[in-house]
Scaffold this active site. Structure first.
Site, PDB file in Angstrom:
ATOM      1  N   CYS A   2     -13.296 -32.720 -75.596  1.00 29.69           N
ATOM      2  CA  CYS A   2     -12.267 -32.423 -74.594  1.00 29.69           C
ATOM      3  C   CYS A   2     -10.882 -32.854 -75.076  1.00 29.69           C
ATOM      4  O   CYS A   2     -10.584 -34.050 -75.117  1.00 29.69           O
ATOM      5  CB  CYS A   2     -12.645 -33.131 -73.284  1.00 29.69           C
ATOM      6  SG  CYS A   2     -11.369 -33.077 -72.014  1.00 29.69           S
ATOM      7  N   CYS A  55      -8.790 -34.874 -72.566  1.00 29.55           N
ATOM      8  CA  CYS A  55      -9.294 -36.243 -72.417  1.00 29.55           C
ATOM      9  C   CYS A  55      -8.595 -37.185 -73.391  1.00 29.55           C
ATOM     10  O   CYS A  55      -8.383 -38.361 -73.076  1.00 29.55           O
ATOM     11  CB  CYS A  55     -10.804 -36.301 -72.638  1.00 29.55           C
ATOM     12  SG  CYS A  55     -11.762 -35.366 -71.418  1.00 29.55           S
TER      13      CYS A  55
END
Length: 165
Positions: free
Chosen positions: A85, A88
């Site tokens: 991700c 993230c």
């Protein structure tokens, strides 16, 4: 004549609705009623692994003790992330920095959603990154996405101040 000030206060636009938070609380309650406590917050291995640290790693196995039980004493901010991700990698460092600045007012619990699907499912995870605030054993707020750090600060401050009452 001047135009009115169109600037707005920073808002976490991806914040979950109250209906979503109610569903999250219901899932928490159901999981607490059907899942035995897997570890105690006073377990030596858990206490040693996170003693004094504002940032801890949690798993499906340690979630009950490290998040739910710990939240009875101090708010726990759960950061659900995954290695693949990209967003993230932007949000997590901001949360870690804020946790350090909080001087123990709250703890950041990092949970790899790919490696711990049971907790992600319990939290109703639909996209990452997702952040859930747990206080008193219950979720009290959540958002998904990557808001700017000032918006996160404001959101946390308001949420933690409100939940302290």
């Amino acid at each position: 004549m001047t135009a009115p000030d169109s600037r707005r206060r920073p808002v976490i636009s991806a914040a979950l609705s109250e209906a979503d938070l109610s569903a999250l609380k219901a899932r928490f309650a159901a999981a607490a009623g059907s899942t035995p406590v897997l570890a105690s917050a006073s377990s030596p291995d858990l206490a040693a692994s996170s003693a004094g640290s504002p940032v801890i790693d949690v798993t499906d196995r340690t979630f009950q003790a490290e998040v739910v039980e710990r939240s009875l004493h101090v708010p726990v901010i759960v950061d659900l992330w995954a290695a693949w991700c990209g967003p993230c990698t932007v949000l997590s460092p901001s949360l870690e920095r804020l946790a350090g600045e909080a001087n123990g007012a709250w703890v950041l619990a990092k949970l790899n959603a790919d490696q711990n699907p049971r907790i992600g499912q319990m939290l109703g995870l639909q996209s990452i990154p997702m952040v859930v605030v747990v206080k008193g054993g219950q979720p009290v707020g959540a958002f998904a996405g990557v808001p700017k750090e000032p918006a996160i600060r404001e959101w946390l401050s308001g949420l933690l101040d409100a939940s302290a009452a």
